[in-house]
Scaffold this active site. Structure first.
Site, PDB file in Angstrom:
ATOM      1  N   SER A 133       0.815  -1.222   0.000  1.00 26.60           N
ATOM      2  CA  SER A 133       0.000   0.000   0.000  1.00 26.60           C
ATOM      3  C   SER A 133       0.845   1.266   0.000  1.00 26.60           C
ATOM      4  CB  SER A 133      -0.917  -0.011   1.226  1.00 26.60           C
ATOM      5  OG  SER A 133      -0.122  -0.075   2.392  1.00 26.60           O
ATOM      6  N   ASN A 152       6.849   1.995   4.069  1.00 31.71           N
ATOM      7  CA  ASN A 152       8.024   2.834   3.838  1.00 31.71           C
ATOM      8  C   ASN A 152       7.680   4.179   3.221  1.00 31.71           C
ATOM      9  OD1 ASN A 152      10.027   1.325   4.866  1.00 31.71           O
ATOM     10  ND2 ASN A 152      10.685   0.438   2.926  1.00 31.71           N
ATOM     11  N   SER A 153       6.670   4.198   2.317  1.00 33.49           N
ATOM     12  CA  SER A 153       6.375   5.461   1.635  1.00 33.49           C
ATOM     13  C   SER A 153       5.987   6.528   2.652  1.00 33.49           C
ATOM     14  CB  SER A 153       5.241   5.289   0.627  1.00 33.49           C
ATOM     15  OG  SER A 153       5.637   4.420  -0.394  1.00 33.49           O
ATOM     16  N   GLY A 183      12.622  13.699  -0.899  1.00 33.24           N
ATOM     17  CA  GLY A 183      11.511  14.101  -1.744  1.00 33.24           C
ATOM     18  C   GLY A 183      11.420  13.333  -3.041  1.00 33.24           C
ATOM     19  N   GLU A 200      20.463  16.919  -3.271  1.00 35.10           N
ATOM     20  CA  GLU A 200      20.850  15.722  -2.523  1.00 35.10           C
ATOM     21  C   GLU A 200      22.065  15.103  -3.186  1.00 35.10           C
ATOM     22  OE1 GLU A 200      17.449  13.171  -1.896  1.00 35.10           O
ATOM     23  OE2 GLU A 200      16.578  14.568  -0.476  1.00 35.10           O
ATOM     24  N   ASP A 202       8.637  -9.742   1.422  1.00 37.68           N
ATOM     25  CA  ASP A 202       7.548 -10.704   1.158  1.00 37.68           C
ATOM     26  C   ASP A 202       7.272 -10.883  -0.331  1.00 37.68           C
ATOM     27  OD1 ASP A 202       7.294 -10.550   3.855  1.00 37.68           O
ATOM     28  OD2 ASP A 202       5.222  -9.838   3.868  1.00 37.68           O
ATOM     29  N   HIS A 235      21.914   3.460   3.560  1.00 37.02           N
ATOM     30  CA  HIS A 235      21.861   4.915   3.711  1.00 37.02           C
ATOM     31  C   HIS A 235      22.936   5.306   4.720  1.00 37.02           C
ATOM     32  CE1 HIS A 235      20.414   8.951   4.429  1.00 37.02           C
ATOM     33  NE2 HIS A 235      19.554   8.804   3.435  1.00 37.02           N
ATOM     34  N   ARG A 243      25.661   7.593  -2.344  1.00 38.55           N
ATOM     35  CA  ARG A 243      25.442   7.046  -1.000  1.00 38.55           C
ATOM     36  C   ARG A 243      26.394   5.921  -0.608  1.00 38.55           C
ATOM     37  NH1 ARG A 243      18.900   7.173  -0.748  1.00 38.55           N
ATOM     38  NH2 ARG A 243      18.860   9.414  -0.488  1.00 38.55           N
ATOM     39  N   HIS A 287      18.729   0.559   3.380  1.00 37.94           N
ATOM     40  CA  HIS A 287      17.746   1.576   2.981  1.00 37.94           C
ATOM     41  C   HIS A 287      16.918   1.154   1.773  1.00 37.94           C
ATOM     42  CE1 HIS A 287      16.085   5.565   2.714  1.00 37.94           C
ATOM     43  NE2 HIS A 287      16.592   5.783   1.512  1.00 37.94           N
ATOM     44  N   ARG A 318      20.686   3.286  -6.333  1.00 38.43           N
ATOM     45  CA  ARG A 318      19.651   4.258  -6.712  1.00 38.43           C
ATOM     46  C   ARG A 318      20.062   5.677  -6.363  1.00 38.43           C
ATOM     47  NH1 ARG A 318      16.018   6.801  -3.770  1.00 38.43           N
ATOM     48  NH2 ARG A 318      16.078   5.400  -1.979  1.00 38.43           N
TER      49      ARG A 318
HETATM   50  C1  SIN Z   1      15.759   8.654  -0.651  1.00 38.11           C
HETATM   51  O1  SIN Z   1      16.195   7.569  -0.351  1.00 38.11           O
HETATM   52  O2  SIN Z   1      15.555   8.948  -1.829  1.00 38.11           O
HETATM   53  C2  SIN Z   1      15.495   9.683   0.381  1.00 38.11           C
HETATM   54  C3  SIN Z   1      16.174   9.378   1.629  1.00 38.11           C
HETATM   55  C4  SIN Z   1      16.701  10.624   2.282  1.00 38.11           C
HETATM   56  O3  SIN Z   1      15.903  11.496   2.572  1.00 38.11           O
HETATM   57  O4  SIN Z   1      17.889  10.705   2.536  1.00 38.11           O
END
Ligand code: SIN
Length: 529
Positions: free
Chosen positions: A11, A40-41, A47, A112, A207, A228, A274, A331, A366
């Protein structure tokens, strides 16, 4: 609602976006093992990345995405992600989604790690996931979209033609239910809960990947796991995310001797990709030193990061002191169920979208803030595909007492913590053959096999069984890849090996109860016990 055309398992953002797209044409059921707010969302602080700034372009965003993913992606899919993402984000802005704005009313675009431009949209400072989820939830019709909460899907049902056509669930009291529909979509997220240190909700334990694998779906890139760099470290454990946006606003990483630890590591310093920052913090901490985010240069920290401020205060870390202790944690899973550009798997009727899928967009790592984007894009794209293919059904939901016992119930002989500790120690930020083999040996010693039908006593045992499967797939994959690339760092093979491994993928599939691994590049297939 008496019938359902599409069942979505999970969900998060991808699920809600898909339901939003489908609701005018179809009846949709969303099944989630907890509550909508616990995925998680909802937790996403970072963002949505989209190239909507005046100086930005699809090309620049694409270049950053490819570079962060170490060129392990399918380039045309990355291009489509960013083009479609830009369009979707622009339409969200136009329909009034609550993105943060500057004083002059223009959108506030953040920076970021590994981005070359300011292109991150936020909502409520660091509450983007929650705001966006609420925005989508409000748009869903109660008549056309039904939520089934606190039920765990434990098996996918296939018909005699091999089409996926239903799911079996257990509710919180372990009662069994069956639901049928012509389209089953997995949107269950990643695997953070397989590690003791994670930014994920603890219930996110892979799952969807285990369900798909047991049903015969193909999985790939399972070795690529993003850690992360900055989870809050308090009282000997990690306890929540400190968004990369904090570094984007100017925070720097210091050890307890006051040394800036990213100096000499990467020219982008704290905003390096990261895996580079996470590895650096991990190595520093292994030397027995603490690592801190120095936030002294950030004005109005509390206003910009309300939920991080609340998290720190909950754990007795003073924002005024200007130093937040941090440590890396699991993460995001780049690998998963292999899908095509709309989310179809190799099993007819079964689809996967969002983090559970491996659609070729993230590669080996990612790019920050590309995951909510992925959810929005693939939710919409699968929606369009299903509307175009136009399959409808009048399948009735079966009674809650549709119980079938299919064999002797098995029990799981290990505790979740044992598996998680093994994952962190041997299949964590830095891996090597010795540790990976030791963890694999432990996994294989467990008296478990890949079962066609699941018949365990409790939900808890099914969870552990699924964790065992996913852990095995990750560990095998990490052993195969004898190089370091993105989220897969091998101490014994510390370099990227482009000649041997660029874009090379291992495809994992269940084969008569055993693990089959296809290496298409080398034209090799291996079957493991
Ligand atoms: C993300 O993983 O795209 C966001 C995570 C963060 O706010 O560092």
């Amino acid at each position: 609602m008496e019938k359902t055309d599409i069942i979505i398992v999970g969900s998060g953002i991808a699920a809600l976006q898909l339901a939003h797209r489908l609701q005018d044409q179809f009846y949709v059921m969303i099944i989630t093992k907890d509550e909508i707010e616990s995925g998680n969302s909802y937790l996403a602080q970072g963002g949505i990345a989209a190239p909507i700034g005046l100086k930005d372009s699809v090309h620049a965003h694409m270049k950053d995405t490819l570079e962060a993913g170490c060129y392990h992606q399918l380039e045309d899919r990355v291009k489509e992600l960013i083009e479609d993402g830009k369009r979707i984000v622009e339409s969200l802005v136009n329909e009034g989604a609550p993105f943060d704005r500057k004083e002059d009313g223009s959108l506030s675009l953040g920076m970021e790690g590994a981005h070359s431009e300011h292109r991150i949209l936020h909502s409520g400072g660091d509450q983007t996931g929650k705001f966006l989820m609420n925005h989508l939830l409000k748009s869903l019709s109660k008549e056309k979209v039904q939520f089934v909460e606190r039920e765990m899907v434990y098996e996918l049902v296939k018909n005699d033609k091999g089409h996926c056509c239903g799911v079996k669930t257990k509710d919180k009291d372990d009662a069994i239910r069956f639901y049928y529909a012509p389209h089953i979509v997995l949107a269950t997220g990643g695997i953070g809960g397989l590690y003791p240190s994670t930014s994920n909700h603890p219930s996110v334990t892979g799952d969807g990947m285990a369900l798909a694998f047991l049903a015969g779906a193909k999985l790939s890139d399972m070795e690529f796991i993003q850690f992360h760099p900055t989870l809050l470290w308090s009282e000997g454990k990690t306890c929540g995310l400190i968004s990369e946006a904090v570094r984007g606003e100017g925070a720097i990483l210091l050890n307890d001797e006051g040394k800036r630890i990213m100096e000499g590591i990467d020219p982008l310093m704290e905003l390096a990709p990261r895996h580079i920052v996470a590895e650096c913090i991990y190595k520093e901490r292994r030397k027995g030193r603490n690592v801190y985010l120095d936030i002294n240069s950030i004005e109005d920290f509390q206003g910009k990061f309300p939920s991080i401020s609340a998290l720190c205060s909950k754990h007795h870390i003073s924002i005024e002191a200007g130093r937040i202790p941090v440590s890396p944690g699991c993460h995001f899973m780049m690998g998963g169920i292999v899908t095509d550009r709309v989310g179809r798997t190799n099993i007819p009727g079964l689809y996967a979208i969002g983090e559970v899928a491996c659609s070729g967009i993230h590669g080996a790592n990612r790019l920050a803030s590309n995951s909510l984007l992925e959810g929005l894009v693939y939710g919409e794209r699968l929606g369009e595909y299903l509307i175009e293919s136009g399959v409808r059904s009048t399948v009735l939901i079966h009674s809650p007492f549709d119980r079938i016992v299919e064999g002797e119930p098995l029990s799981i002989p290990f505790h979740a913590d044992e598996l998680k500790e093994g994952m962190m120690k041997h299949v964590g930020i830095i891996r090597k053959e010795e540790g990976l083999s030791a963890h694999l040996k432990w996994l294989k010693e467990q008296p478990l096999t890949f079962q066609e039908h699941i018949d365990f006593n409790s939900r808890e045992e099914i969870h552990l069984y699924f964790m065992w499967i996913v852990s095995l797939l990750v560990t095998e994959s990490a052993l195969f890849r004898t190089e370091s690339r993105g989220g897969h760092i091998r101490a014994d093979f510390p370099k990227e090996d482009n000649a041997g491994w660029l874009k090379r993928k291992m495809v994992l599939q269940k084969n008569e109860g055993r693990l089959r691994v296809d290496d298409h590049e080398q034209n090799e297939t291996k079957i493991y016990a």
